[in-house]
Design an enzyme around this catalytic site. Structure first.
Site, PDB file in Angstrom:
ATOM      1  N   ASN A   7     -58.848  -7.255  39.366  1.00 34.29           N
ATOM      2  CA  ASN A   7     -59.060  -6.112  40.256  1.00 34.29           C
ATOM      3  C   ASN A   7     -60.312  -5.389  39.745  1.00 34.29           C
ATOM      4  O   ASN A   7     -60.250  -4.626  38.787  1.00 34.29           O
ATOM      5  CB  ASN A   7     -57.825  -5.209  40.197  1.00 34.29           C
ATOM      6  CG  ASN A   7     -57.956  -4.005  41.111  1.00 34.29           C
ATOM      7  OD1 ASN A   7     -58.993  -3.789  41.734  1.00 34.29           O
ATOM      8  ND2 ASN A   7     -56.908  -3.206  41.168  1.00 34.29           N
ATOM      9  N   LYS A  14     -59.575  -4.540  35.983  1.00 31.76           N
ATOM     10  CA  LYS A  14     -58.211  -4.711  35.475  1.00 31.76           C
ATOM     11  C   LYS A  14     -57.837  -6.182  35.621  1.00 31.76           C
ATOM     12  O   LYS A  14     -58.265  -6.831  36.582  1.00 31.76           O
ATOM     13  CB  LYS A  14     -57.220  -3.876  36.280  1.00 31.76           C
ATOM     14  CG  LYS A  14     -57.427  -2.396  36.113  1.00 31.76           C
ATOM     15  CD  LYS A  14     -56.290  -1.630  36.795  1.00 31.76           C
ATOM     16  CE  LYS A  14     -56.704  -0.206  37.034  1.00 31.76           C
ATOM     17  NZ  LYS A  14     -56.431   0.298  38.358  1.00 31.76           N
ATOM     18  N   ARG A  92     -58.405  -9.156  43.903  1.00 32.25           N
ATOM     19  CA  ARG A  92     -58.087  -8.116  44.873  1.00 32.25           C
ATOM     20  C   ARG A  92     -59.396  -7.711  45.554  1.00 32.25           C
ATOM     21  O   ARG A  92     -60.371  -7.355  44.878  1.00 32.25           O
ATOM     22  CB  ARG A  92     -57.494  -6.902  44.161  1.00 32.25           C
ATOM     23  CG  ARG A  92     -57.228  -5.791  45.121  1.00 32.25           C
ATOM     24  CD  ARG A  92     -56.730  -4.562  44.443  1.00 32.25           C
ATOM     25  NE  ARG A  92     -56.396  -3.575  45.458  1.00 32.25           N
ATOM     26  CZ  ARG A  92     -56.175  -2.305  45.193  1.00 32.25           C
ATOM     27  NH1 ARG A  92     -56.222  -1.868  43.963  1.00 32.25           N
ATOM     28  NH2 ARG A  92     -55.883  -1.471  46.159  1.00 32.25           N
ATOM     29  N   HIS A 181     -53.655  -0.780  50.991  1.00 33.67           N
ATOM     30  CA  HIS A 181     -52.400  -0.980  50.239  1.00 33.67           C
ATOM     31  C   HIS A 181     -51.541  -2.072  50.884  1.00 33.67           C
ATOM     32  O   HIS A 181     -50.310  -2.063  50.743  1.00 33.67           O
ATOM     33  CB  HIS A 181     -51.556   0.315  50.169  1.00 33.67           C
ATOM     34  CG  HIS A 181     -52.187   1.432  49.417  1.00 33.67           C
ATOM     35  ND1 HIS A 181     -52.194   2.735  49.880  1.00 33.67           N
ATOM     36  CD2 HIS A 181     -52.835   1.471  48.231  1.00 33.67           C
ATOM     37  CE1 HIS A 181     -52.805   3.520  49.019  1.00 33.67           C
ATOM     38  NE2 HIS A 181     -53.223   2.773  48.008  1.00 33.67           N
ATOM     39  N   HIS A 209     -46.226   4.303  50.300  1.00 38.94           N
ATOM     40  CA  HIS A 209     -46.891   3.998  49.027  1.00 38.94           C
ATOM     41  C   HIS A 209     -47.534   5.301  48.564  1.00 38.94           C
ATOM     42  O   HIS A 209     -48.565   5.714  49.086  1.00 38.94           O
ATOM     43  CB  HIS A 209     -47.935   2.897  49.231  1.00 38.94           C
ATOM     44  CG  HIS A 209     -48.707   2.568  47.984  1.00 38.94           C
ATOM     45  ND1 HIS A 209     -48.546   1.394  47.284  1.00 38.94           N
ATOM     46  CD2 HIS A 209     -49.642   3.274  47.301  1.00 38.94           C
ATOM     47  CE1 HIS A 209     -49.343   1.388  46.230  1.00 38.94           C
ATOM     48  NE2 HIS A 209     -50.031   2.523  46.224  1.00 38.94           N
ATOM     49  N   LEU A 210     -46.886   5.968  47.606  1.00 34.02           N
ATOM     50  CA  LEU A 210     -47.354   7.286  47.166  1.00 34.02           C
ATOM     51  C   LEU A 210     -47.827   7.205  45.717  1.00 34.02           C
ATOM     52  O   LEU A 210     -47.025   7.257  44.778  1.00 34.02           O
ATOM     53  CB  LEU A 210     -46.221   8.321  47.306  1.00 34.02           C
ATOM     54  CG  LEU A 210     -45.509   8.383  48.675  1.00 34.02           C
ATOM     55  CD1 LEU A 210     -44.394   9.432  48.655  1.00 34.02           C
ATOM     56  CD2 LEU A 210     -46.491   8.673  49.802  1.00 34.02           C
ATOM     57  N   GLY A 213     -53.770   7.197  45.387  1.00 30.74           N
ATOM     58  CA  GLY A 213     -54.051   6.967  46.798  1.00 30.74           C
ATOM     59  C   GLY A 213     -52.693   6.824  47.479  1.00 30.74           C
ATOM     60  O   GLY A 213     -51.763   6.285  46.874  1.00 30.74           O
ATOM     61  N   ARG A 242     -58.003  13.111  47.575  1.00 37.40           N
ATOM     62  CA  ARG A 242     -58.511  12.915  48.946  1.00 37.40           C
ATOM     63  C   ARG A 242     -57.738  13.802  49.929  1.00 37.40           C
ATOM     64  O   ARG A 242     -56.516  13.937  49.804  1.00 37.40           O
ATOM     65  CB  ARG A 242     -58.334  11.449  49.366  1.00 37.40           C
ATOM     66  CG  ARG A 242     -59.370  10.532  48.741  1.00 37.40           C
ATOM     67  CD  ARG A 242     -59.078   9.078  49.066  1.00 37.40           C
ATOM     68  NE  ARG A 242     -58.762   8.342  47.856  1.00 37.40           N
ATOM     69  CZ  ARG A 242     -58.175   7.149  47.828  1.00 37.40           C
ATOM     70  NH1 ARG A 242     -57.861   6.537  48.943  1.00 37.40           N
ATOM     71  NH2 ARG A 242     -57.927   6.565  46.677  1.00 37.40           N
ATOM     72  N   PHE A 285     -49.421  14.346  39.694  1.00 37.73           N
ATOM     73  CA  PHE A 285     -48.200  14.988  40.196  1.00 37.73           C
ATOM     74  C   PHE A 285     -47.287  15.487  39.074  1.00 37.73           C
ATOM     75  O   PHE A 285     -46.531  16.433  39.275  1.00 37.73           O
ATOM     76  CB  PHE A 285     -47.445  14.054  41.149  1.00 37.73           C
ATOM     77  CG  PHE A 285     -47.920  14.191  42.571  1.00 37.73           C
ATOM     78  CD1 PHE A 285     -49.189  13.782  42.938  1.00 37.73           C
ATOM     79  CD2 PHE A 285     -47.107  14.757  43.548  1.00 37.73           C
ATOM     80  CE1 PHE A 285     -49.652  13.927  44.235  1.00 37.73           C
ATOM     81  CE2 PHE A 285     -47.551  14.911  44.859  1.00 37.73           C
ATOM     82  CZ  PHE A 285     -48.827  14.496  45.204  1.00 37.73           C
ATOM     83  N   GLY A 344     -46.616   5.132  41.996  1.00 38.24           N
ATOM     84  CA  GLY A 344     -46.365   6.101  40.920  1.00 38.24           C
ATOM     85  C   GLY A 344     -45.468   7.264  41.299  1.00 38.24           C
ATOM     86  O   GLY A 344     -44.478   7.541  40.632  1.00 38.24           O
ATOM     87  N   GLU A 398     -48.403  -5.251  43.108  1.00 41.50           N
ATOM     88  CA  GLU A 398     -49.510  -5.820  43.879  1.00 41.50           C
ATOM     89  C   GLU A 398     -50.107  -7.044  43.194  1.00 41.50           C
ATOM     90  O   GLU A 398     -50.517  -8.001  43.851  1.00 41.50           O
ATOM     91  CB  GLU A 398     -50.591  -4.735  44.087  1.00 41.50           C
ATOM     92  CG  GLU A 398     -50.104  -3.641  45.024  1.00 41.50           C
ATOM     93  CD  GLU A 398     -50.922  -2.374  44.952  1.00 41.50           C
ATOM     94  OE1 GLU A 398     -50.760  -1.620  43.970  1.00 41.50           O
ATOM     95  OE2 GLU A 398     -51.712  -2.124  45.865  1.00 41.50           O
TER      96      GLU A 398
HETATM   97  P1  ADP Z   1     -52.819   4.506  41.573  1.00 44.00           P
HETATM   98  O1  ADP Z   1     -53.071   4.822  43.016  1.00 44.00           O
HETATM   99  O2  ADP Z   1     -53.914   4.979  40.648  1.00 44.00           O
HETATM  100  O3  ADP Z   1     -52.345   3.098  41.306  1.00 44.00           O
HETATM  101  P2  ADP Z   1     -50.133   5.213  40.740  1.00 44.00           P
HETATM  102  O4  ADP Z   1     -49.377   4.429  41.739  1.00 44.00           O
HETATM  103  O5  ADP Z   1     -50.128   4.772  39.320  1.00 44.00           O
HETATM  104  O6  ADP Z   1     -51.620   5.478  41.207  1.00 44.00           O
HETATM  105  O7  ADP Z   1     -49.577   6.722  40.817  1.00 44.00           O
HETATM  106  C1  ADP Z   1     -50.115   7.732  40.032  1.00 44.00           C
HETATM  107  C2  ADP Z   1     -49.402   9.034  40.382  1.00 44.00           C
HETATM  108  O8  ADP Z   1     -47.999   8.895  40.075  1.00 44.00           O
HETATM  109  C3  ADP Z   1     -49.923  10.219  39.586  1.00 44.00           C
HETATM  110  O9  ADP Z   1     -50.100  11.351  40.413  1.00 44.00           O
HETATM  111  C4  ADP Z   1     -48.768  10.485  38.633  1.00 44.00           C
HETATM  112  O10 ADP Z   1     -48.673  11.825  38.294  1.00 44.00           O
HETATM  113  C5  ADP Z   1     -47.568  10.089  39.465  1.00 44.00           C
HETATM  114  N1  ADP Z   1     -46.393   9.932  38.625  1.00 44.00           N
HETATM  115  C6  ADP Z   1     -46.151   9.019  37.661  1.00 44.00           C
HETATM  116  N2  ADP Z   1     -44.971   9.277  37.045  1.00 44.00           N
HETATM  117  C7  ADP Z   1     -44.463  10.399  37.621  1.00 44.00           C
HETATM  118  C8  ADP Z   1     -43.273  11.183  37.440  1.00 44.00           C
HETATM  119  N3  ADP Z   1     -42.371  10.871  36.526  1.00 44.00           N
HETATM  120  N4  ADP Z   1     -43.089  12.254  38.238  1.00 44.00           N
HETATM  121  C9  ADP Z   1     -44.000  12.597  39.168  1.00 44.00           C
HETATM  122  N5  ADP Z   1     -45.133  11.900  39.393  1.00 44.00           N
HETATM  123  C10 ADP Z   1     -45.367  10.817  38.647  1.00 44.00           C
END
Ligand code: ADP
Length: 412
Positions: A7, A14, A92, A181, A209-210, A213, A242, A285, A344, A398
């Site tokens: 990626n 990565k 990717r 995504h 997908h939160l 992004g 964003r 978050f 995440g 992914e």
């Molecule tokens: P990316 O789009 O970079 O792949 P990820 O899917 O790794 O992102 O998600 C990152 C987000 O997930 C960050 O905002 C992070 O704070 C949040 N996150 C990870 N663990 C927790 C948690 N335990 N509680 C709340 N948010 C979390």
């Protein structure tokens, strides 16, 4: 067979090396600060060898790939004996434009077609191409596959992908909703379909997908019929930095306020907006929930905690917009069998899942608060009593999707 998944970003790369007989990861890592000073973190997974985590000169992606191969095959940090144990590489690729509706074997023609997509993703495609070219130079005889973030959304109907702007921009310039995504939405929706009995036909699923992004997809009969991101990953729900969808006139207004170019105003929407824009101190978050007085381990308010009003507002704006899109996708799907949270935030934040689902109570979507508060890194059914639809938390993967697609194309 071993598959190396790559990626490549503009200054990062990565990687994960999979043994596809077992689908287990042999090693993974990332090169950072490519083109600057360079840093490599390499983690052997299949043996007890140590982690390598140090600065290392990485002037271009070619040196990054060379460094990755050197670590994968080294005595001290390696997981394979020699380069010939890498049987295929899966890349990717963020944008496949109108041309690519599924993963493809990379050849000169594909590379030329990717170059044509650069205008649609000027930051991402050149970086993806640098990763592909560097791998082709280091491993000229190894087959390589491109897996597109956009491909899964190629089933979206015209009514959802055509923007209401002059039609010539679609016909002549390929401006349409593409969505992103896709590997994640595809992976978690397939697992949700399994959970619903295994037959995709007739199923109605919304995947959220939160992550940093964020995007949602409406998936009918196993196929994407709408998604929140658009021609670029800026559209849709608010994200870490964003804005998501806003009145497009804001770009012009910010440019006038700041006396800056439209490009700089777009940078505000891409890099300084979203929850960061509202809270002001972080896009993460975990930080925002903590500042809002939430215990991130269970999603409950901490007694007597100070509540930063902007942090609380950022969480509110985010969950409101996500819930609003879920409501609209129930209309698109004509109902709902399963709502899926992933990435995440979706996988790890009981607070956000509850904040979103509580806004959906009125249309009959309910979660089990006790199960929702459990934090595990695996599939979780958080459906509440009398809910009209199942609610699942499903960890995405992914890289595994990319490795599976690669094998399917290289050794069907
Ligand atoms: P990316 O789009 O970079 O792949 P990820 O899917 O790794 O992102 O998600 C990152 C987000 O997930 C960050 O905002 C992070 O704070 C949040 N996150 C990870 N663990 C927790 C948690 N335990 N509680 C709340 N948010 C979390």
């Amino acid at each position: 067979m071993n598959v190396l998944v790559i990626n490549a970003g503009s200054s990062s790369l990565k990687y994960q090396l999979f043994n596809m007989d077992t689908e287990k990861i042999l090693a993974k890592g990332n090169c950072d600060r490519i083109g600057l000073d360079g840093h490599l973190k390499h983690k052997p997974v299949s043996n007890d060898k140590p982690v390598f985590d140090s600065p290392i000169p990485l002037p271009t992606h070619a040196e990054a790939i060379a460094a990755v191969i050197a670590k994968l095959t080294s005595d001290e940090y390696g997981v394979i004996d020699c380069l010939s144990e890498i049987n295929a590489v899966g890349h990717r690729v963020v944008h496949g434009g109108r041309k690519f509706s599924s993963s493809v074997l990379i050849d000169q023609e594909v590379i030329a077609a990717l170059e044509d997509c650069i205008r649609l993703a000027p930051l991402h495609i050149p970086a993806n191409l640098m990763g592909i070219n560097a791998c082709r130079e280091s491993m000229p005889n190894v087959p390589m596959v491109a897996v597109f973030d956009t491909a899964f959304h190629h089933t979206i109907p015209e009514s959802a992908y055509v923007y209401p702007i002059p039609y010539k921009y679609f016909e002549e310039n390929n401006i349409r909703r593409y969505g992103f995504h896709g590997t994640s939405h595809r992976y978690v929706s397939a697992l949700a379909i399994n959970e619903l009995g295994g037959n995709a036909e007739g199923t109605k699923i919304i995947t959220c997908h939160l992550g940093n992004g964020a995007s949602l997809a409406a998936i009918k009969d196993g196929m994407s019929i709408d998604t929140t991101m658009g021609v670029t990953p800026l559209e849709g729900v608010p994200m870490g930095t964003r804005s998501g969808s806003v009145d497009p006139s804001i770009v012009d207004i910010i440019a006038a306020i700041e006396n800056c170019s439209l490009k700089d105003a777009m940078d505000v929407l891409n890099k300084k907006s979203g929850v960061l824009g509202i809270y002001g101190k972080s896009s993460d978050f975990r930080d925002i929930e903590t500042a809002a007085g939430i215990d991130i381990s269970n999603g409950n308010p901490k007694p007597d905690a100070d509540v930063d009003k902007k942090a609380a507002l950022a969480l509110d704006v985010f969950s409101y917009q996500v819930a609003k899109f879920i409501g609209s996708y129930i209309v698109s799907l004509g109902g709902l069998d399963a709502l899926v949270f992933t990435a995440g935030i979706g996988e790890n934040s009981p607070y956000i899942r509850r904040a979103i689902c509580s806004r959906l109570n009125g249309i009959g979507i309910k979660i089990n608060e006790t199960v929702n508060a459990v934090r595990v890194s695996e599939f979780l059914d958080i459906t509440g009593d009398d809910s009209i639809a199942k609610v699942f938390t499903i960890p995405t993967d992914e890289e595994l999707v990319i490795a599976r697609d690669t094998i399917e194309i290289v050794a069907p």
